[in-house]
Write a protein that holds these residues in place. Structure first.
Motif, short mmCIF file in Angstrom:
data_model
loop_
_atom_site.label_atom_id
_atom_site.label_comp_id
_atom_site.label_asym_id
_atom_site.label_seq_id
_atom_site.Cartn_x
_atom_site.Cartn_y
_atom_site.Cartn_z
N LEU A 4 -19.75 -1.11 52.93
CA LEU A 4 -20.52 -1.55 51.77
C LEU A 4 -20.60 -0.38 50.80
CD1 LEU A 4 -22.34 -3.53 50.20
CD2 LEU A 4 -24.27 -2.67 51.54
N HIS A 5 -20.05 -0.55 49.61
CA HIS A 5 -20.04 0.49 48.58
C HIS A 5 -21.17 0.20 47.60
CE1 HIS A 5 -17.71 2.13 44.80
NE2 HIS A 5 -18.84 2.81 45.03
N THR A 6 -22.11 1.14 47.51
CA THR A 6 -23.22 1.05 46.56
C THR A 6 -23.53 2.46 46.10
OG1 THR A 6 -25.57 0.48 46.27
CG2 THR A 6 -24.86 1.06 48.48
N SER A 7 -23.99 2.62 44.87
CA SER A 7 -24.23 3.97 44.37
C SER A 7 -25.33 3.97 43.31
CB SER A 7 -22.94 4.56 43.76
OG SER A 7 -22.63 3.92 42.54
N ALA A 227 -13.53 -1.51 37.67
CA ALA A 227 -12.40 -1.11 38.50
C ALA A 227 -11.32 -0.47 37.63
CB ALA A 227 -11.84 -2.32 39.24
N PRO A 228 -11.32 0.87 37.52
CA PRO A 228 -10.22 1.52 36.80
C PRO A 228 -8.86 1.14 37.37
CG PRO A 228 -12.01 3.08 37.18
CD PRO A 228 -12.35 1.83 37.95
N THR A 229 -8.78 0.96 38.70
CA THR A 229 -7.59 0.39 39.34
C THR A 229 -8.09 -0.50 40.47
OG1 THR A 229 -7.24 2.03 41.10
CG2 THR A 229 -6.40 2.58 38.91
N GLU A 230 -7.18 -1.19 41.14
CA GLU A 230 -7.56 -2.07 42.23
C GLU A 230 -8.19 -1.32 43.39
OE1 GLU A 230 -7.54 -5.47 42.67
OE2 GLU A 230 -7.28 -5.38 40.50
N THR A 231 -7.81 -0.06 43.57
CA THR A 231 -8.32 0.71 44.71
C THR A 231 -9.29 1.82 44.30
OG1 THR A 231 -6.38 2.17 44.64
CG2 THR A 231 -6.26 0.24 46.08
N VAL A 232 -9.58 1.95 43.02
CA VAL A 232 -10.54 2.93 42.52
C VAL A 232 -11.63 2.17 41.79
CG1 VAL A 232 -10.92 4.96 41.07
CG2 VAL A 232 -8.74 4.68 42.28
N ARG A 233 -12.85 2.16 42.35
CA ARG A 233 -13.89 1.27 41.81
C ARG A 233 -15.26 1.94 41.73
NH1 ARG A 233 -12.87 -4.63 42.26
NH2 ARG A 233 -10.71 -4.92 42.88
N TYR A 234 -16.01 1.49 40.74
CA TYR A 234 -17.44 1.78 40.64
C TYR A 234 -18.20 0.55 41.12
CZ TYR A 234 -16.67 5.87 37.57
OH TYR A 234 -16.30 7.07 37.05
N SER A 235 -19.18 0.75 41.98
CA SER A 235 -20.04 -0.37 42.36
C SER A 235 -21.11 -0.60 41.30
CB SER A 235 -20.72 -0.09 43.70
OG SER A 235 -21.63 1.00 43.59
N GLY A 236 -21.43 0.47 40.54
CA GLY A 236 -22.54 0.40 39.59
C GLY A 236 -23.86 0.56 40.31
N SER A 237 -24.93 0.67 39.54
CA SER A 237 -26.27 0.83 40.10
C SER A 237 -26.81 -0.52 40.57
CB SER A 237 -27.21 1.42 39.06
OG SER A 237 -27.26 0.61 37.90
N PRO A 238 -27.70 -0.53 41.57
CA PRO A 238 -28.24 -1.81 42.06
C PRO A 238 -29.28 -2.41 41.13
CG PRO A 238 -29.22 0.01 43.27
CD PRO A 238 -28.16 0.61 42.39
N LEU A 239 -29.81 -1.60 40.20
CA LEU A 239 -30.79 -2.06 39.22
C LEU A 239 -30.36 -1.59 37.84
CD1 LEU A 239 -34.17 -1.11 40.98
CD2 LEU A 239 -33.24 -3.42 40.70
N PRO A 240 -30.74 -2.32 36.79
CA PRO A 240 -30.48 -1.82 35.44
C PRO A 240 -31.47 -0.73 35.07
CG PRO A 240 -31.61 -3.94 35.33
CD PRO A 240 -31.34 -3.67 36.78
N GLN A 248 -24.95 -6.67 32.19
CA GLN A 248 -24.18 -6.36 33.39
C GLN A 248 -24.63 -7.21 34.58
OE1 GLN A 248 -24.58 -2.18 34.15
NE2 GLN A 248 -23.24 -1.58 32.46
N ASP A 249 -23.68 -7.53 35.43
CA ASP A 249 -23.97 -8.21 36.69
C ASP A 249 -24.02 -7.16 37.79
OD1 ASP A 249 -23.96 -10.78 35.54
OD2 ASP A 249 -21.78 -10.87 35.65
N LYS A 250 -25.21 -6.88 38.29
CA LYS A 250 -25.36 -5.86 39.33
C LYS A 250 -24.85 -6.40 40.66
CE LYS A 250 -27.08 -2.84 36.61
NZ LYS A 250 -26.27 -1.63 36.27
N ALA A 251 -24.24 -5.50 41.44
CA ALA A 251 -23.60 -5.97 42.67
C ALA A 251 -23.40 -4.82 43.64
CB ALA A 251 -22.25 -6.62 42.35
#
Length: 389
Positions: A4-7, A227-240, A248-251
């Motif tokens: 699970l990728h979250t940041s 997703a800058p590429t298919e294998t390089v991704r930002y999850s984004g923050s869990p809250l705005p 934005q759709d948080k995820a």
């Protein structure tokens, strides 16, 4: 293997003066629930766990509780430090916490110390790159400070790539996969108002090509999932954390690595506990029009377009939008005067006129008849007292 990728939790952050600890506690509940529901092997958190280097005790307690719940659920955790974190404080007790399954990577010295996840047919090596301030890490990485973030990151990934290749040569009976955590600004990423700039201008942008060859790169820093590429991704923050994130759709991102297969990424929607709304219009329309009913329970940023700034606008708006937090003023049909007040004032104007002009300048609304009468009376009295003295 499943992760699970979250940041960018930014625990301890406020939102326009509003305490978010209750909302962040709910966000941590969702992280734990998602980890258990999706039966992940580990939660990957690439930086900005805290919002500041010296978090409050209640904030530290929230992180402690979250990690404890994950450990009890037999979910491992890999954390790197971000630019908001104190790497030293976040990394304290790391060797002890590793025994419980919480792996902290906050030091350049640990770049080639991966967390290894083994299963039949493959080993997954999870490497952590802490936030690399070139001024502090360039010497340890063997690069010149002028190389900036791109040079520091390239040096770090080169070390990781070499270590992964050595590991693969020593484990020919398995497929060796590599996952990298990093906290940085990838070139081409979309920013919001809530990220702290890493450097001035474009010098902090890291090309995504430095992550070429890794099976998955979990990035932190930018608050929008992308997703800058298919294998390089930002999850984004869990809250705005700013109104620029209202759309934005948080995820959270579930990452599957099956033997012989490319990484498969699935997004888990995490709607914020309270919606954000950005409204614009004249105050009477905002207060009466049903079009804006959806924002009555949302945190609101409101831009008034009245030709003149209304009196006590926030007090009036809060009657309908009790969670209004930010008020802006962009009058329709009026060109914005970019001159300073000093540049607007004429030397031959009388003190009362100068004072009235200042009131207009700071409020963007002319003084009412009663206000003008009061100002002229006070100025006249002050002038008389000065002459008498």
């Amino acid at each position: 293997m499943r992760f699970l990728h979250t940041s960018d939790w930014h625990l301890g952050r406020s939102f326009h003066g509003t305490d978010l600890l209750q909302q962040q506690r709910a966000a941590m509940d969702r992280v734990v629930e998602a980890a258990v529901e999706h039966k992940v092997d580990a939660v990957l958190i690439p930086g900005d766990v805290y919002d500041r280097a010296l978090p409050g005790t209640d904030v530290v307690a929230l992180l402690n509780d979250t990690l404890e719940r994950l450990v009890k659920a037999h979910v491992k955790v890999v954390i790197t430090s971000g630019n908001h974190d104190s790497a030293v404080r976040l990394g304290f007790g790391g060797s002890l916490m590793a025994a419980a399954g919480v792996h902290l990577r906050t030091d350049v010295a640990a770049l080639t110390d991966p967390v290894v996840f083994s299963e039949p047919g493959q080993d997954v090596l999870v490497y952590g790159i802490p936030y690399l301030d070139p001024g502090l890490t360039a010497q340890a990485l063997g690069v010149d400070r002028s190389a900036g973030h791109p040079g520091a990151t390239a040096a770090a990934t080169a070390r990781i790539r070499e270590h992964a290749q050595e590991y693969a040569r020593a484990h020919l009976d398995k497929q060796v996969r590599t996952v990298v955590l990093a906290h940085l600004f990838a070139a081409g990423g979309a920013e919001t108002d809530s990220e702290r700039p890493l450097v001035v201008g474009q010098l902090g942008q890291v090309p995504v090509s430095v992550f070429q060859g890794f099976d998955y790169t979990a990035l932190g820093h930018l608050h929008g999932a992308q997703a800058p590429t298919e294998t390089v991704r930002y999850s984004g923050s869990p809250l705005p954390y700013s109104f620029s994130e209202a759309e934005q759709d948080k995820a959270g991102l579930v990452v599957d690595l099956e033997p012989g297969q490319p990484a498969k990424v699935t997004s888990i929607a995490w709607p914020p506990p309270r919606a954000l709304a950005r409204l614009s219009g004249r105050i009477e329309d905002l207060l009466a029009n049903d079009e804006f009913a959806h924002a009555e329970d949302a945190w609101c940023q409101i831009t008034l377009t009245d030709p003149e700034r209304p009196a006590t606008p926030m007090e009036r708006l809060k009657q309908r939008f009790p969670y209004a937090l930010e008020l802006l003023f962009q009058p329709e049909g009026r060109e914005h005067d970019t001159r300073t007040y000093r540049q607007r004032v004429r030397r031959d104007e009388d003190p009362a006129t100068v004072t009235l002009g200042f009131v207009d300048h700071v409020r963007e609304r002319r003084a009412s008849d009663s206000e003008e009468a009061l100002i002229r009376t006070v100025v006249a009295q002050a002038s008389t007292t000065e002459v008498s003295a």
